[in-house]
Enzyme design. Structure first.
Site, mmCIF file in Angstrom:
data_model
loop_
_atom_site.group_PDB
_atom_site.id
_atom_site.type_symbol
_atom_site.label_atom_id
_atom_site.label_comp_id
_atom_site.label_asym_id
_atom_site.label_seq_id
_atom_site.Cartn_x
_atom_site.Cartn_y
_atom_site.Cartn_z
ATOM 1 N N ASP A 183 0.908 -1.205 0.137
ATOM 2 C CA ASP A 183 0.147 0.028 -0.099
ATOM 3 C C ASP A 183 0.741 1.221 0.011
ATOM 4 O OD1 ASP A 183 -1.934 1.837 0.641
ATOM 5 O OD2 ASP A 183 -3.052 0.353 1.749
ATOM 6 N N THR B 149 -6.970 3.505 -2.252
ATOM 7 C CA THR B 149 -6.932 1.903 -1.867
ATOM 8 C C THR B 149 -7.858 1.395 -2.443
ATOM 9 O OG1 THR B 149 -5.691 2.728 0.425
ATOM 10 C CG2 THR B 149 -6.535 0.477 0.228
ATOM 11 N N ASN C 145 -12.506 5.162 -1.847
ATOM 12 C CA ASN C 145 -12.606 4.530 -0.613
ATOM 13 C C ASN C 145 -14.169 4.751 -0.023
ATOM 14 O OD1 ASN C 145 -9.999 3.546 -0.659
ATOM 15 N ND2 ASN C 145 -9.244 5.411 0.667
ATOM 16 N N LYS D 264 -5.806 -3.815 6.622
ATOM 17 C CA LYS D 264 -7.306 -3.209 6.100
ATOM 18 C C LYS D 264 -8.263 -4.204 5.751
ATOM 19 C CE LYS D 264 -5.002 1.169 4.400
ATOM 20 N NZ LYS D 264 -4.818 2.060 3.570
ATOM 21 N N ARG E 98 -10.588 -3.462 3.460
ATOM 22 C CA ARG E 98 -10.846 -3.309 1.995
ATOM 23 C C ARG E 98 -9.643 -4.087 1.200
ATOM 24 N NH1 ARG E 98 -10.039 1.726 4.236
ATOM 25 N NH2 ARG E 98 -8.150 2.902 3.307
ATOM 26 N N ASP F 125 1.213 2.367 4.231
ATOM 27 C CA ASP F 125 0.389 3.530 3.839
ATOM 28 C C ASP F 125 0.210 4.223 4.948
ATOM 29 O OD1 ASP F 125 -1.668 4.831 1.869
ATOM 30 O OD2 ASP F 125 -2.967 4.316 3.716
ATOM 31 N N HIS G 12 -1.393 2.278 -5.355
ATOM 32 C CA HIS G 12 -1.008 3.860 -5.612
ATOM 33 C C HIS G 12 0.127 4.253 -5.073
ATOM 34 C CE1 HIS G 12 -1.790 4.822 -1.336
ATOM 35 N NE2 HIS G 12 -3.077 4.120 -1.496
ATOM 36 N N HIS H 95 -2.405 11.007 -1.498
ATOM 37 C CA HIS H 95 -2.328 10.572 -2.778
ATOM 38 C C HIS H 95 -3.676 10.627 -3.536
ATOM 39 C CE1 HIS H 95 -4.652 7.018 -1.007
ATOM 40 N NE2 HIS H 95 -3.614 7.075 0.157
#
Length: 553
Positions: free
Chosen positions: A46, A87, A108, A169, A171, A313, A361, A494
């Site tokens: 991430d 993400t 997100n 995470k 997701r 991240d 990303h 980002h």
């Protein structure tokens, strides 16, 4: 007559000879239509910019990133082909082989034009958490509209091939694993420190997950975080003490070392682990246990394991691209990757698995830092923008409350108010585009009508179009100046179409993969078609990317 007889005889003999030649052709060896790895492992780091491979290269060991670079295939010019670079969309695009335009994960969190509220990419009110008593972890992949290559592998193998998704995470675990996954596990911090799931997948955790959660693994990472090596050797990053980093609550400055056990109570309990390299370590621990616990890669039917390392991240958001903390995080991640690869070698077998590594990303250098070295950058004030635009609309159309929502650089108009004031949607869109283009830090603006009625083949316009979903996106799409963000003046973020956000690593390794590298431009949506072609399975049902045939052996 004799002439005709000669011709007839010649034709007859030619045909007989041709048939004889066909019959005499030796059967060719059977053509291999696909590779047959026992396991496909997708690794997402991430917020990993491509230059983290090169910038920290001399700090890496031989068994992590360097193993993939030197023994696999390195796509050096790999980019996201859409905006926004977040993400949720990133993980969905990697595994579905298409962009938000088709898979529908446009951010997100995004504004739902029909329910009139913000929604989260993995939320699902119809499910409940499993492994936690919280009512906040109601998660599933249902908002993603298309299949992943993991879904297609499940269908191809009559559901015999397993799919397991793992991340800090939710997701990062859920979207890659797809709709038909056997499980997706993510880390619940707070006062729990456990890996959990939802009843979308199962009604109770497997014993191996309960056993892992019962250990003191999470507690063991509430330790001191200091640099792995002498901080004076971290010459690839800026000074440790500076004004461009946020740090943790309870500590006066963002400098090493960090006593996580002392800081945890003011920083979300076990959640503090997420914002350190140890969040990646516990994901690696759990992924290694999952290989045994789920019996992955133990037969000739291909399984899929998706692993997302998300702590990079959190560290990036907190400390920024140029920080000592980000350098130490990648040095430590390199060692966690080496542990994972060693486990795959031992448990699956060298040459028996296929692996790719990429990122969801990149990230921008802290704009305040860029400004300090005279590089154009800045900060966008959303409240001022909204006030100014509302005042314009009142003056232009003698109507208030025409804007319903502004989020993710998109403006959603209030259709009921437009109707009430007898205003045409296109007229208001056009007026806003021509107004905001004059505002500070706004570089470009496009209406939904433009996105729907035009076809772009390059530039930021093509990226915007690939990220535009007609049913979910807004009425106006904004593009800010490069390195201008809506964020605090410390830490990185980002989301843009600039190369610092779009340029990410793409490394392939293992069964069916050539050794080599390319500077040919590749796109993130090419990954899923390439893995699908390698396996000989159907492409994900919304795939728009291309097969990277030059990486396949």
């Amino acid at each position: 007559m004799r002439f005709l007889s000669i011709i007839f005889l010649s034709v007859f003999l030619f045909n007989c000879n041709a048939q004889s030649n066909v019959i005499q052709v030796k059967p060719q060896e059977e053509v291999t239509l696909n590779a047959n790895p026992k396991l496909v492992v997708g690794v997402v780091v991430d917020q990993m910019r491509y230059d983290y491979l090169t910038r920290f290269y001399n700090k890496y060991g031989n068994d992590g990133f360097k193993r993939l670079i030197n023994d696999g295939f390195n796509c050096k010019n790999n980019h996201y082909n859409y905006v926004p670079t977040f993400t949720g969309p990133g993980h969905a695009s990697i595994y579905t082989g298409t962009s938000p335009k088709n898979h529908g994960i446009i951010a997100n969190n995004w504004y739902n034009k029909f329910s009139k509220k913000m929604v989260y990419c993995a939320e699902d009110s119809t499910v409940v958490a499993v492994g936690s008593d919280t009512d906040q972890e109601k998660m599933s992949p249902r908002r993603m509209k298309t299949t992943s290559f993991a879904d297609e592998n499940r269908l191809h193998t009559q559901l015999k091939g397993k799919t397991i998704g793992i991340s800090i995470k939710d997701r990062g675990a859920i979207l890659p694993a797809g709709h038909s996954a056997n499980a997706a596990y993510w880390f619940r911090g707070k006062d729990e420190g456990n890996f959990i799931t939802s009843n979308y997948y199962m009604n109770s955790l497997p014993q191996w997950v309960n056993d892992f959660n019962a250990t003191t693994t999470a507690e063991s990472y509430l330790r001191e975080w200091n640099t792995l090596y002498d901080i004076n050797t971290y010459t690839e990053s800026g000074s440790d003490l500076n004004v461009f980093e946020t740090g943790f609550k309870g500590k006066d400055n963002a400098t090493f070392p960090y006593d996580l056990a002392t800081l945890k109570d003011k920083n979300g309990g076990f959640d503090i682990i997420k914002a350190t390299p140890f969040g990646n370590s516990i994901v690696a621990d759990f992924a290694i246990k999952a290989i045994d616990g789920e019996q992955l890669g133990q037969d000739n039917i291909t399984d899929v394991l998706t692993v997302s390392f998300s702590s990079t991240d959190y560290v990036g958001h907190n400390f920024g691209v140029n920080s000592k903390e980000i350098e130490d995080t990648y040095i430590r991640l390199d060692k966690d990757l080496a542990r994972l690869f060693k486990a795959l070698d031992e448990k699956i077998g060298v040459g028996e698995y296929t692996l790719f590594l990429t990122s969801d990303h990149g990230a921008v250098e802290v704009p305040a830092y860029l400004q300090s070295v005279k590089i154009p950058a800045g900060y966008f004030n959303r409240d001022e923008f909204k006030t100014k635009l509302n005042n314009f609309l009142v003056k232009e159309f003698s109507a208030s409350d025409l804007i319903e929502n502004i989020s993710n650089d998109q403006i959603f108009l209030n259709k009921a108010r437009l109707k009430q004031f007898n205003l045409k949607l296109e007229d208001v869109q056009y007026a806003i585009v021509n107004e905001v283009i004059n505002y500070n830090h706004i570089d470009k603006a496009y209406s939904a009508k433009t996105m729907q009625s035009s076809t772009f083949f390059g530039g930021i316009e093509a990226l915007l179009q690939n990220g535009y979903h007609q049913k979910r996106s807004g009425d106006i799409i904004l593009v800010k100046d490069p390195a201008v963000i809506s964020y605090s003046k410390t830490g990185s973020t980002h989301g843009s179409g600039s190369t610092f956000d779009t340029h990410v690593p793409l490394l392939f390794y293992g069964n069916g993969i050539k050794k080599g590298s390319t500077l040919t431009k590749t796109e993130i949506t090419d990954i899923a078609p390439t893995i699908s072609a390698l396996l000989g399975i159907s492409f994900p049902n919304g795939a728009t990317g291309n097969v990277l045939d030059f990486v396949i052996d």
